[in-house]
Motif scaffolding. Structure first.
Motif, PDB file in Angstrom:
ATOM      1  N   VAL A 144       0.861  -1.188   0.000  1.00 37.91           N
ATOM      2  CA  VAL A 144       0.000   0.000   0.000  1.00 37.91           C
ATOM      3  C   VAL A 144       0.895   1.236   0.000  1.00 37.91           C
ATOM      4  O   VAL A 144       1.861   1.303   0.762  1.00 37.91           O
ATOM      5  N   LEU A 145       0.576   2.176  -0.871  1.00 33.95           N
ATOM      6  CA  LEU A 145       1.325   3.435  -0.918  1.00 33.95           C
ATOM      7  C   LEU A 145       0.645   4.448   0.000  1.00 33.95           C
ATOM      8  O   LEU A 145      -0.519   4.787  -0.201  1.00 33.95           O
ATOM      9  N   LEU A 146       1.366   4.892   1.022  1.00 36.48           N
ATOM     10  CA  LEU A 146       0.812   5.888   1.946  1.00 36.48           C
ATOM     11  C   LEU A 146       1.319   7.271   1.549  1.00 36.48           C
ATOM     12  O   LEU A 146       2.503   7.440   1.261  1.00 36.48           O
ATOM     13  N   ASP A 147       0.427   8.253   1.590  1.00 40.30           N
ATOM     14  CA  ASP A 147       0.821   9.627   1.267  1.00 40.30           C
ATOM     15  C   ASP A 147       1.347  10.304   2.531  1.00 40.30           C
ATOM     16  O   ASP A 147       0.593  10.559   3.472  1.00 40.30           O
ATOM     17  N   LEU A 149       2.013  13.195   3.114  1.00 33.91           N
ATOM     18  CA  LEU A 149       1.389  14.493   3.408  1.00 33.91           C
ATOM     19  C   LEU A 149       0.143  14.335   4.287  1.00 33.91           C
ATOM     20  O   LEU A 149      -0.355  15.300   4.852  1.00 33.91           O
ATOM     21  N   GLU A 150      -0.341  13.089   4.431  1.00 39.61           N
ATOM     22  CA  GLU A 150      -1.503  12.832   5.288  1.00 39.61           C
ATOM     23  C   GLU A 150      -1.115  12.753   6.772  1.00 39.61           C
ATOM     24  O   GLU A 150      -1.971  12.843   7.635  1.00 39.61           O
ATOM     25  N   PHE A 151       0.173  12.487   7.060  1.00 39.80           N
ATOM     26  CA  PHE A 151       0.515  12.284   8.480  1.00 39.80           C
ATOM     27  C   PHE A 151       1.781  13.020   8.938  1.00 39.80           C
ATOM     28  O   PHE A 151       1.973  13.255  10.123  1.00 39.80           O
ATOM     29  N   MET A 152       2.655  13.391   8.010  1.00 39.68           N
ATOM     30  CA  MET A 152       3.929  14.008   8.429  1.00 39.68           C
ATOM     31  C   MET A 152       3.722  15.521   8.528  1.00 39.68           C
ATOM     32  O   MET A 152       3.341  16.150   7.540  1.00 39.68           O
ATOM     33  N   ARG A 153       3.939  16.097   9.723  1.00 38.84           N
ATOM     34  CA  ARG A 153       3.665  17.533   9.865  1.00 38.84           C
ATOM     35  C   ARG A 153       4.701  18.218  10.747  1.00 38.84           C
ATOM     36  O   ARG A 153       5.177  17.638  11.721  1.00 38.84           O
ATOM     37  N   LEU A 169      -0.678   8.658  11.334  1.00 41.60           N
ATOM     38  CA  LEU A 169      -0.118   7.477  10.677  1.00 41.60           C
ATOM     39  C   LEU A 169      -0.908   6.241  11.109  1.00 41.60           C
ATOM     40  O   LEU A 169      -1.199   5.355  10.296  1.00 41.60           O
ATOM     41  N   LYS A 170      -1.286   6.220  12.395  1.00 37.83           N
ATOM     42  CA  LYS A 170      -2.077   5.093  12.907  1.00 37.83           C
ATOM     43  C   LYS A 170      -3.399   4.996  12.130  1.00 37.83           C
ATOM     44  O   LYS A 170      -3.792   3.897  11.701  1.00 37.83           O
ATOM     45  N   ILE A 171      -4.037   6.139  11.915  1.00 40.38           N
ATOM     46  CA  ILE A 171      -5.308   6.145  11.169  1.00 40.38           C
ATOM     47  C   ILE A 171      -5.099   5.559   9.767  1.00 40.38           C
ATOM     48  O   ILE A 171      -5.863   4.723   9.290  1.00 40.38           O
ATOM     49  N   GLU A 172      -4.003   5.971   9.114  1.00 38.48           N
ATOM     50  CA  GLU A 172      -3.720   5.469   7.756  1.00 38.48           C
ATOM     51  C   GLU A 172      -3.486   3.958   7.779  1.00 38.48           C
ATOM     52  O   GLU A 172      -4.012   3.232   6.943  1.00 38.48           O
ATOM     53  N   LEU A 173      -2.669   3.506   8.754  1.00 46.44           N
ATOM     54  CA  LEU A 173      -2.323   2.078   8.801  1.00 46.44           C
ATOM     55  C   LEU A 173      -3.550   1.221   9.115  1.00 46.44           C
ATOM     56  O   LEU A 173      -3.708   0.120   8.578  1.00 46.44           O
ATOM     57  N   THR A 184       6.159   4.731   1.555  1.00 53.94           N
ATOM     58  CA  THR A 184       5.826   6.149   1.695  1.00 53.94           C
ATOM     59  C   THR A 184       7.021   7.035   1.347  1.00 53.94           C
ATOM     60  O   THR A 184       8.151   6.547   1.201  1.00 53.94           O
ATOM     61  N   GLN A 185       6.739   8.336   1.237  1.00 51.95           N
ATOM     62  CA  GLN A 185       7.782   9.284   0.852  1.00 51.95           C
ATOM     63  C   GLN A 185       8.569   9.766   2.074  1.00 51.95           C
ATOM     64  O   GLN A 185       7.976  10.112   3.095  1.00 51.95           O
ATOM     65  N   GLY A 186       9.882   9.830   1.929  1.00 55.05           N
ATOM     66  CA  GLY A 186      10.682  10.549   2.911  1.00 55.05           C
ATOM     67  C   GLY A 186      10.633  12.031   2.592  1.00 55.05           C
ATOM     68  O   GLY A 186      10.032  12.449   1.581  1.00 55.05           O
ATOM     69  N   TYR A 187      11.219  12.852   3.461  1.00 56.47           N
ATOM     70  CA  TYR A 187      11.502  14.261   3.184  1.00 56.47           C
ATOM     71  C   TYR A 187      10.301  15.187   3.214  1.00 56.47           C
ATOM     72  O   TYR A 187      10.365  16.275   3.764  1.00 56.47           O
TER      73      TYR A 187
END
Ligand code: ADP
Ligand code: ASP
Ligand code: MG
Length: 444
Positions: A144-147, A149-153, A169-173, A184-187
């Protein structure tokens, strides 16, 4: 649960991406939940930075040229990485969308802005992760590809918000309870205004550590192009060797003081949750690399790092003589302009500090000038010698300084941390200093 981060070189070509697929799907890992954090393909973020510079300079034809060259490189990967027409078409469409968006951001007449720049810089990681996800799909590897931008702030001080990251991140997982492999994306991240932002250059390491801390991972693996943290900077010094074990504090000092293998802040989240960080080599996965954990094996000098672009600020005031409260007044000026100080030495009427962020230096000089005379020296480097309990053993200082008999030392910081002795030198003496310490401390 494990977090595995792959840097730019490790995803830098079709061949390397295929290698990553093997490394994340070994017999040992297959049955575990794991989050894979990817950087942009090597060279991409540099290209995007270059495009931004050209757009700020209104050099539209050159920007268009760099965008086209970059797109061609990505189009070439399609033929090398994928087999089926169906997936090739999907990836081609992905490139149409992203490069179309890049061209919209680069449009003439519309002023380029900091926000557009950050959206542009995010493209590298968005492309690499989407392309890798398609590769996994084609090879029937469930993921699964996680975005991110949905969790990293980050907050208004550009500091990551670990509670927000954990919760989201918990919600996404939890949307994928049976899934084991996440990409997922770093940076990249969002900032406090909800805009796209990033964790600064090299920030994918930091993303991996934050994700590891957020999910209480049992290990964070940083896969790169070298077999772990070396005892000295391999880009500068001829002969360096990998270090098997480092403590969190030792690794944090090395990262902060310039060991490029880790983003300066990587260790903080991992240390806070006591999660071991393993540095491994994608090109030679059988090598042991470096394990960073709460304790390291031996108490000895471990490594040397150098941080460049340092400015020395020398502040001289007779008001300091026998006075109390002077240092507070002085530090308040740096605090007011959000400028961190790295090294500090004091004498009767002088204080020298070093900074690496000179954005507000003019204002700092003006304010300090109200009660002291200020002298600035730029192009300096901090050389940081790191080891366990160095401050508690006899002889280390002597070993360091006798290796440097021929080098002009501007400042010395010893005793502030048990793990670190720092010296300030002119950057033109850096190579010479690192070589001399390599010989004197490691006999290399
Ligand atoms: P990635 O793209 O995987 O994040 P980086 O280029 O950011 O990789 O970091 C790895 C590089 O860091 C190595 O190729 C090496 O040249 C450089 N480096 C600098 N200092 C050190 C050190 N002390 N130990 C290991 N690598 C170092
Ligand atoms: N792609 C980003 C950079 O080149 C982040 C990273 O690679 O860690 O800085
Ligand atoms: Mg890096």
């Amino acid at each position: 649960m494990k977090v595995l981060k792959f840097g730019g070189t490790s995803v830098g070509s079709a061949e390397r991406m295929k290698g990553v697929n093997e490394l994340i799907n070994t017999e040992e890992l297959k049955s575990q939940q794991r989050i894979i954090v990817l950087s942009a393909m090597s060279g991409t973020t540099n290209n995007l930075v270059h495009i931004s510079e050209l757009l700020y300079a209104k050099n539209y034809p050159q920007a268009a040229l760099v965008i086209t060259e970059m797109e061609l490189k990505y189009r070439k990967v399609i033929g090398e990485l994928y087999q089926t027409d169906e997936i090739k078409e999907k990836v081609s469409h992905l490139l149409d969308t992203h490069f179309g968006h890049i061209r919209t951001l680069a449009k003439e007449k519309e002023r380029f802005s900091s926000l557009k720049e950050r959206i542009l810089l995010a493209k590298g990681e968005q492309l690499s992760t989407a392309m890798f996800q398609y590769f996994l799909e084609e090879n029937k590897v469930k993921s699964v590809l996680l975005d991110a931008l949905e969790f990293m702030r980050i907050d208004e001080n550009n500091e990551p918000e670990l509670d927000f990251i954990s919760e989201n991140l918990k919600i996404e997982l939890e949307k994928y309870p049976d899934n084991l492999l996440f990409i997922t994306q770093g940076y990249i991240c969002k900032n406090s205004f909800g805009e796209t932002d990033n964790l600064k250059r090299g920030g994918s390491d930091y993303s991996a550590s934050l994700i590891g801390a957020a999910i209480y991972a049992d290990e964070i693996q940083i896969w790169t192009d070298i077999d772990g943290m070396h005892n000295n900077d391999p880009r500068v010094v001829d002969k360096t060797v990998p270090i098997a074990e480092l403590s969190f504090d030792e690794a944090a000092e090395l990262a902060y003081f310039g060991a490029k293998i880790l983003h300066p802040s990587t260790i903080t989240p991992a240390k806070a949750r006591n999660i071991p960080v393993r540095l491994l080599n994608t090109m030679a996965p059988e090598m042991k690399g470096t394990v960073i954990a709460s304790k390291s094996a031996s108490s000895d000098i471990k490594a040397i790092a150098a941080k460049d672009n340092i400015t020395m600020v020398n502040i001289r005031s007779t008001r300091m003589l026998l006075a109390y409260g002077f240092l507070r007044t002085l530090f308040a000026v740096f605090e007011k302009y959000k400028t961190p100080i790295d090294m500090i030495t004091t004498s009767e009427i002088c204080v020298s500090v070093t900074i690496d962020n000179t954005t507000n230096l003019d204002k700092i000089i003006a304010e300090l000038g109200e009660f002291s005379s200020v002298e600035i020296t730029d192009n300096q480097s901090i050389i940081c010698v790191v080891g366990d309990s160095m401050g508690e053993h006899i002889g280390y200082a002597n070993k360091i300084f006798s290796s440097l008999e021929h080098v002009l030392i501007k400042m010395i910081s010893y005793g502030g941390s048990k793990n670190n002795v720092s010296i300030l030198i002119d950057s033109k003496d850096k190579k010479d200093t690192l070589q001399a310490l390599n010989k004197g401390l490691f006999n290399l």
